[in-house]
Design a protein around this motif. Structure first.
Motif, PDB file in Angstrom:
ATOM      1  N   PHE A  99     -33.496  -2.489 -71.332  1.00  0.00           N
ATOM      2  CA  PHE A  99     -32.473  -2.612 -72.371  1.00  0.00           C
ATOM      3  C   PHE A  99     -32.148  -4.048 -72.762  1.00  0.00           C
ATOM      4  O   PHE A  99     -31.306  -4.267 -73.632  1.00  0.00           O
ATOM      5  CB  PHE A  99     -31.176  -1.931 -71.910  1.00  0.00           C
ATOM      6  N   ASN A 100     -32.750  -4.999 -72.083  1.00  0.00           N
ATOM      7  CA  ASN A 100     -32.461  -6.404 -72.367  1.00  0.00           C
ATOM      8  C   ASN A 100     -30.996  -6.723 -72.082  1.00  0.00           C
ATOM      9  O   ASN A 100     -30.362  -7.509 -72.793  1.00  0.00           O
ATOM     10  CB  ASN A 100     -32.802  -6.737 -73.825  1.00  0.00           C
ATOM     11  N   ILE A 101     -30.444  -6.102 -71.032  1.00  0.00           N
ATOM     12  CA  ILE A 101     -29.044  -6.296 -70.652  1.00  0.00           C
ATOM     13  C   ILE A 101     -28.977  -6.893 -69.252  1.00  0.00           C
ATOM     14  O   ILE A 101     -29.448  -6.280 -68.288  1.00  0.00           O
ATOM     15  CB  ILE A 101     -28.260  -4.966 -70.690  1.00  0.00           C
ATOM     16  N   LYS A 102     -28.394  -8.067 -69.138  1.00  0.00           N
ATOM     17  CA  LYS A 102     -28.210  -8.740 -67.855  1.00  0.00           C
ATOM     18  C   LYS A 102     -26.727  -8.989 -67.647  1.00  0.00           C
ATOM     19  O   LYS A 102     -26.063  -9.592 -68.480  1.00  0.00           O
ATOM     20  CB  LYS A 102     -28.980 -10.062 -67.816  1.00  0.00           C
ATOM     21  N   LEU A 103     -26.215  -8.511 -66.514  1.00  0.00           N
ATOM     22  CA  LEU A 103     -24.792  -8.641 -66.227  1.00  0.00           C
ATOM     23  C   LEU A 103     -24.478 -10.011 -65.647  1.00  0.00           C
ATOM     24  O   LEU A 103     -25.276 -10.594 -64.909  1.00  0.00           O
ATOM     25  CB  LEU A 103     -24.347  -7.547 -65.256  1.00  0.00           C
ATOM     26  N   ALA A 104     -23.289 -10.501 -65.964  1.00  0.00           N
ATOM     27  CA  ALA A 104     -22.890 -11.838 -65.520  1.00  0.00           C
ATOM     28  C   ALA A 104     -22.358 -11.845 -64.089  1.00  0.00           C
ATOM     29  O   ALA A 104     -22.372 -12.886 -63.430  1.00  0.00           O
ATOM     30  CB  ALA A 104     -21.821 -12.389 -66.465  1.00  0.00           C
ATOM     31  N   HIS A 105     -21.904 -10.693 -63.611  1.00  0.00           N
ATOM     32  CA  HIS A 105     -21.305 -10.617 -62.281  1.00  0.00           C
ATOM     33  C   HIS A 105     -21.926  -9.462 -61.493  1.00  0.00           C
ATOM     34  O   HIS A 105     -22.505  -8.533 -62.083  1.00  0.00           O
ATOM     35  CB  HIS A 105     -19.790 -10.429 -62.388  1.00  0.00           C
ATOM     36  N   PRO A 106     -21.801  -9.488 -60.172  1.00  0.00           N
ATOM     37  CA  PRO A 106     -22.387  -8.421 -59.351  1.00  0.00           C
ATOM     38  C   PRO A 106     -21.763  -7.055 -59.620  1.00  0.00           C
ATOM     39  O   PRO A 106     -20.634  -6.950 -60.102  1.00  0.00           O
ATOM     40  CB  PRO A 106     -22.098  -8.891 -57.913  1.00  0.00           C
ATOM     41  N   VAL A 107     -22.513  -6.030 -59.289  1.00  0.00           N
ATOM     42  CA  VAL A 107     -22.044  -4.645 -59.363  1.00  0.00           C
ATOM     43  C   VAL A 107     -22.227  -4.020 -57.990  1.00  0.00           C
ATOM     44  O   VAL A 107     -23.256  -4.227 -57.343  1.00  0.00           O
ATOM     45  CB  VAL A 107     -22.829  -3.831 -60.414  1.00  0.00           C
ATOM     46  N   GLN A 108     -21.237  -3.276 -57.551  1.00  0.00           N
ATOM     47  CA  GLN A 108     -21.353  -2.573 -56.281  1.00  0.00           C
ATOM     48  C   GLN A 108     -21.850  -1.154 -56.540  1.00  0.00           C
ATOM     49  O   GLN A 108     -21.271  -0.436 -57.355  1.00  0.00           O
ATOM     50  CB  GLN A 108     -20.004  -2.539 -55.563  1.00  0.00           C
TER      51      GLN A 108
END
Length: 419
Positions: A99-108
């Protein structure tokens, strides 16, 4: 009358059980606090058992997470998933690739072991009922591992006390199919029509005006229901140069979607395409129709590959009946691919309709209708096709990632700030 009374009593019993469970989880939440630098952190959790899939619902999930992290960088984002064969890092890498989506912060990630309880293959009879009740147990597994401040169901498992309905498990069309004794679905109406079950929602977000009409009919919760159109990476597709693509007699037709029965790929890529080519069925599917050399399946392609195919395609096919929205349709239109979608659901009422008096694409029904419309599109002059593509591009800005973020955050803002 007896059956109706029994259904009502079952609903009341389920609501009482759910209420008790919710009270237990609320007490558990109060006993556990999450803080950073002396400040309590908000926990926002998404119930998405298939988060590692590559469909439109998953794009909604990752865009929603990205929007929340931008607005509330201190919040803890949690995803309940049943994708136990992939690590959290692999799931995030898949979101970037697909999707060309990169998150800026971690995900649990909270990994669930009981996802089999919502698999349709587990319930040959009363499928929707089985999945709905199974989702209660799966939701219980999720919430007992991590109790959030805000719980968002982004897959439409209504019995898990949802805040967001992306794709309702039960719709009025499914109910009508059940009533007509179609073997594809088997359930009863009280599951979705009972008002007590619907009062658990604080906010309901639906992905199209077509879905809105069904939710209002089933739940009657217009006071807390908002339309939030799913996000499409419009700008990236708009970067594709818009020109008449074909300099040879060959044409490329593409279809974007997951391989699920309701997506109807066998119909669209095989039967309708074969009819347009005037081929005749002989053995099986594309091989039997004599068009195996004309049909190619691309599985789990990257976002860059998708862009490349759409940049070369003349027609985008979408044949699912009563699709609630259809992100793939938006992607085709933004890329300059002429869309041919089913004359129903979200595509008909929300996407493929005239823009400033000009057509943006085509709708069809049935094998014959699709074949004729495909042939018609290919018979148009290069100038006419270019005009349609320009108009389609101009019409899809309302479905951009940016518009989604604004609508999504405005719909849940009150809940996120209420504590």
């Amino acid at each position: 009358m007896v059956a109706d009374t029994g259904s009502w009593l079952l609903c009341v019993y389920l609501v009482i059980v759910l209420w008790i469970a919710r009270r237990h989880l609320q007490r558990k939440k109060k006993s556990v606090s999450t803080s950073k630098n002396g400040k309590e952190q908000m926990v926002v959790a998404f119930f998405h058992p298939y988060c590692n899939a590559g469909g439109g619902g998953e794009r909604v999930l990752w865009c929603a997470l990205r929007a929340l992290q931008k607005k509330y960088p201190e919040a803890i984002c949690v995803v309940y998933t049943g994708d136990i064969n992939a690590s959290g890092q692999q799931i995030l890498e898949g979101a970037v690739r697909r999707f060309n989506i990169k998150l800026a912060h971690p995900v649990q990630f909270v990994f669930l072991r009981k996802r089999y309880l919502v698999e349709d293959s587990r319930y040959p009879h009363f499928t929707l009922l089985g999945q709905s009740l199974g989702s209660v147990l799966l939701g219980w597994e999720a919430l007992t591992q991590r109790v959030p401040d805000v719980y968002i169901d982004s897959m439409g498992y209504a019995f898990t006390l949802p805040l967001y309905v992306h794709y309702p498990t039960i719709s009025t069309d499914m109910l009508s199919v059940v009533k007509n004794q179609n073997t594809g679905f088997n359930n009863v109406a009280f599951i979705s029509r009972n008002a007590l079950l619907c009062k658990a929602n604080d906010v309901v977000m639906v992905n199209s005006s077509w879905t809105l009409n069904h939710i209002l009919l089933l739940w009657n919760v217009g006071h807390c229901t908002n339309i939030v159109y799913p996000p499409c990476d419009v700008q990236t597709f708009l970067d594709i140069p818009l020109h008449e693509k074909k300099v040879t007699p060959a044409y490329l037709l593409v279809s974007i979607g997951q391989f699920r029965p309701e997506k109807n790929h066998v119909f669209q890529e095989i039967k309708a395409f074969a009819k347009m080519l005037n081929e005749k069925a002989a053995e099986k599917l594309s091989e039997n129709l004599g068009i195996q050399e004309n049909v190619e399946f691309k599985i789990n392609i990257s976002f860059d590959e998708l862009k490349n195919y759409l940049s070369e395609a003349t027609i985008g096919l979408h044949t699912m009946w009563n699709e609630h929205f259809g992100i793939g349709i938006d992607e085709c239109m933004a890329a300059g691919t002429i869309i041919l979608a089913h004359n129903s659901g979200g595509p008909k009422f929300d996407i493929v309709f005239p823009h400033e008096g000009q057509i943006t694409g085509f709708l069809a029904e049935g094998e014959e209708g699709y074949a004729e419309t495909m042939a018609h599109i290919l018979s148009l002059s290069a100038e006419k096709r270019l005009q349609i593509r320009r108009t389609a591009r101009a019409s899809v800005s309302m479905f951009s990632d940016q518009e989604f973020e604004v609508s999504f955050l405005s719909s849940i803002f009150t809940n996120l700030t209420s504590d």
